[in-house]
Design a protein around this motif. Structure first.
Motif, short mmCIF file in Angstrom:
data_model
loop_
_atom_site.label_atom_id
_atom_site.label_comp_id
_atom_site.label_asym_id
_atom_site.label_seq_id
_atom_site.Cartn_x
_atom_site.Cartn_y
_atom_site.Cartn_z
N GLU A 50 -6.17 7.31 3.22
CA GLU A 50 -6.92 6.22 2.62
C GLU A 50 -8.37 6.25 3.08
O GLU A 50 -8.65 6.27 4.28
CB GLU A 50 -6.30 4.87 3.00
N ASP A 51 -9.27 6.28 2.13
CA ASP A 51 -10.69 6.23 2.46
C ASP A 51 -11.49 6.13 1.16
O ASP A 51 -10.95 6.21 0.07
CB ASP A 51 -11.12 7.47 3.25
N VAL A 52 -12.79 5.96 1.32
CA VAL A 52 -13.67 5.84 0.17
C VAL A 52 -13.76 7.19 -0.53
O VAL A 52 -13.43 8.23 0.04
CB VAL A 52 -15.08 5.37 0.61
N PRO A 53 -14.20 7.22 -1.79
CA PRO A 53 -14.30 8.49 -2.52
C PRO A 53 -15.29 9.46 -1.87
O PRO A 53 -16.29 9.05 -1.27
CB PRO A 53 -14.78 8.07 -3.91
N GLY A 54 -14.97 10.75 -1.98
CA GLY A 54 -15.93 11.78 -1.60
C GLY A 54 -15.90 12.25 -0.17
O GLY A 54 -16.77 13.03 0.23
N VAL A 55 -14.88 11.83 0.63
CA VAL A 55 -14.86 12.25 2.03
C VAL A 55 -13.86 13.37 2.29
O VAL A 55 -13.67 13.77 3.44
CB VAL A 55 -14.58 11.05 2.97
N GLY A 56 -13.21 13.88 1.24
CA GLY A 56 -12.35 15.04 1.41
C GLY A 56 -10.87 14.77 1.46
O GLY A 56 -10.10 15.59 1.95
N LYS A 57 -10.43 13.63 0.90
CA LYS A 57 -8.99 13.30 0.94
C LYS A 57 -8.17 14.33 0.16
O LYS A 57 -7.23 14.91 0.68
CB LYS A 57 -8.76 11.89 0.35
N ILE A 110 5.54 20.47 -1.89
CA ILE A 110 4.45 19.56 -1.54
C ILE A 110 3.93 18.94 -2.83
O ILE A 110 3.54 19.64 -3.77
CB ILE A 110 3.31 20.29 -0.80
N VAL A 111 3.93 17.62 -2.88
CA VAL A 111 3.45 16.87 -4.04
C VAL A 111 2.19 16.12 -3.62
O VAL A 111 2.22 15.30 -2.70
CB VAL A 111 4.51 15.88 -4.55
N VAL A 112 1.09 16.43 -4.27
CA VAL A 112 -0.18 15.77 -3.99
C VAL A 112 -0.39 14.67 -5.03
O VAL A 112 -0.55 14.96 -6.22
CB VAL A 112 -1.35 16.78 -4.02
N GLY A 113 -0.36 13.42 -4.59
CA GLY A 113 -0.58 12.28 -5.47
C GLY A 113 -1.99 11.76 -5.30
O GLY A 113 -2.30 11.14 -4.27
N ASP A 114 -2.83 12.03 -6.25
CA ASP A 114 -4.25 11.67 -6.12
C ASP A 114 -4.48 10.25 -6.65
O ASP A 114 -4.12 9.93 -7.78
CB ASP A 114 -5.10 12.67 -6.90
N GLU A 115 -5.09 9.41 -5.80
CA GLU A 115 -5.41 8.02 -6.14
C GLU A 115 -4.17 7.27 -6.59
O GLU A 115 -4.12 6.70 -7.68
CB GLU A 115 -6.51 7.97 -7.21
N ILE A 116 -3.17 7.22 -5.72
CA ILE A 116 -1.89 6.64 -6.06
C ILE A 116 -2.01 5.16 -6.42
O ILE A 116 -1.22 4.64 -7.21
CB ILE A 116 -0.88 6.84 -4.90
N ASN A 117 -3.00 4.48 -5.86
CA ASN A 117 -3.10 3.04 -6.14
C ASN A 117 -3.86 2.74 -7.43
O ASN A 117 -4.22 1.60 -7.69
CB ASN A 117 -3.72 2.29 -4.95
N ARG A 118 -4.08 3.74 -8.27
CA ARG A 118 -4.62 3.48 -9.60
C ARG A 118 -3.51 3.38 -10.64
O ARG A 118 -3.75 3.01 -11.79
CB ARG A 118 -5.63 4.57 -10.01
N ALA A 119 -2.28 3.74 -10.24
CA ALA A 119 -1.14 3.65 -11.15
C ALA A 119 -0.51 2.27 -11.05
O ALA A 119 -0.67 1.56 -10.05
CB ALA A 119 -0.12 4.73 -10.84
N SER A 120 0.24 1.89 -12.07
CA SER A 120 0.91 0.60 -12.07
C SER A 120 2.01 0.57 -11.01
O SER A 120 2.54 1.62 -10.63
CB SER A 120 1.51 0.33 -13.45
N ASN A 156 -7.93 4.98 -2.63
CA ASN A 156 -9.19 4.33 -2.29
C ASN A 156 -8.88 2.93 -1.75
O ASN A 156 -7.83 2.37 -2.04
CB ASN A 156 -10.10 4.23 -3.51
N PRO A 157 -9.78 2.36 -0.94
CA PRO A 157 -9.54 1.01 -0.43
C PRO A 157 -9.29 0.02 -1.56
O PRO A 157 -9.88 0.13 -2.65
CB PRO A 157 -10.84 0.68 0.31
#
Length: 331
Positions: A50-57, A110-120, A156-157
């Motif tokens: 968890e972090d702001v965009p652009g820091v390498g998550k 390995i499953v990479v879930g990008d920005e998981i908190n943008r989904a319902s 993202n936060p």
């Protein structure tokens, strides 16, 4: 430490070191973050970044995935993503006149879930069974997932626009949460030099196989945890349920995750036994994301991380002279 166990741990440390070096060739100046990522993988857990965009998550997740020669799938979570887009769907085959299961991206090591908190929330919950039981149930049929199976989710936060906070049950499935943080100026300068012409991910080659990772996981399972250490883990978790600064403490699942992660942490340090330092190093990343502060704590701007750090200072540590508590495992 027996000769066989010593050899196993020596091989584990060497393989983990290769993976770590490969990841750090992409992620500069984040040694602690990379070590925790490996710890979670060897503990058969899942990681929330968890972090702001652009820091390498996402870069960290991709670097780990590419360092291991195994199936990897990436899911970009969006508001219109459906649960079947993750787990798979039964489709009717016109030729055979039967329904066939089309596996979703969750069928990977390995499953990479990008920005998981943008989904319902409904789509987020599709991962619950996968993460806890390593299986998927579609139309009444259960499908097993291969080992190792690890979900690395980035978010993202929740203060940022267009996000859905992960519910408590979902957060509890993640073994640990980490924040990347901004890089040091020297690391950021190196990043400009290295990433300026091309992405270092393009040059990253696998340095370990799926079979090697399975062997590492088996070696971690054999790491010894003494009764005093187990009681210490229980005391730490119980303290989160008793403090007035929290309205939701850690669950029994959190205790299990803490001990599993401590085994992996010890193994990466070359030990076949857990010491109190292992639990103390992991308590905040493993427990804090499961805790909810009380209204009074929120008024004082106390975050769960601060409360957990305070509990670590207050909960008595096992005496190292106890057999297997802090010094050595029984022979």
């Amino acid at each position: 430490m027996t000769h066989d166990v010593g050899q196993e741990l020596g091989g584990l440390v060497a393989t983990a070191h290769r993976i770590r070096e490969a990841i750090e060739s992409v992620i500069e100046g984040k040694g602690d973050v990379v070590r925790l990522t490996l710890t979670v993988m060897l503990a058969e857990g899942h990681l929330l970044i968890e972090d702001v965009p652009g820091v390498g998550k996402t870069m960290l997740a991709k670097a780990l995935a590419r360092s291991i020669d195994c199936p990897v799938r990436r899911v970009q979570f969006t508001p219109d993503l459906l649960p079947s887009d993750i787990t798979g769907v039964s489709a009717f085959n016109q030729q055979s006149r039967e329904f066939e299961f089309k596996p979703g991206p969750v069928f990977a090591n390995i499953v990479v879930g990008d920005e998981i908190n943008r989904a319902s929330p409904k789509t987020q919950s599709a991962l619950l069974e996968c993460m806890e039981e390593h299986q998927v149930t579609v139309d009444g049929t259960t499908y097993r997932l291969d080992t190792p199976f690890m979900v690395i989710a980035t978010q993202n936060p929740i203060e940022m626009e267009g996000t859905y906070p992960l519910p408590e049950a979902q957060r509890d499935r993640f073994t640990a949460r980490i924040a990347m943080g901004y890089p040091e100026p020297a690391a950021e300068l190196e990043m400009l030099d290295v990433h300026g012409a091309s992405s270092p991910l393009d040059k990253l080659q696998p340095v370990a196989t799926t079979a090697e990772v399975r062997a590492l996981i088996d070696a971690v399972r054999a790491v010894y945890v003494s009764q005093p250490i187990k009681r210490y883990a229980i005391d730490l978790v119980a303290a989160t349920r008793q403090t007035r600064d929290l309205r939701l403490g850690a669950s029994p699942r959190a205790t299990l995750h803490l001990v599993r992660a401590a085994r992996a942490h010890a193994a990466l340090s070359g030990r076949d036994y857990v010491i109190p330092d292992d639990l103390q190093d992991l308590a905040v990343p493993v427990l804090a994301h499961r805790l909810l502060p009380s209204l009074e704590a929120q008024g004082q701007r106390l975050r769960p991380e601060h409360v957990m750090a305070d509990l670590l200072r207050r909960v008595p540590v096992p005496e190292s002279r106890e057999r297997g508590a802090g010094g050595a495992a029984p022979r």
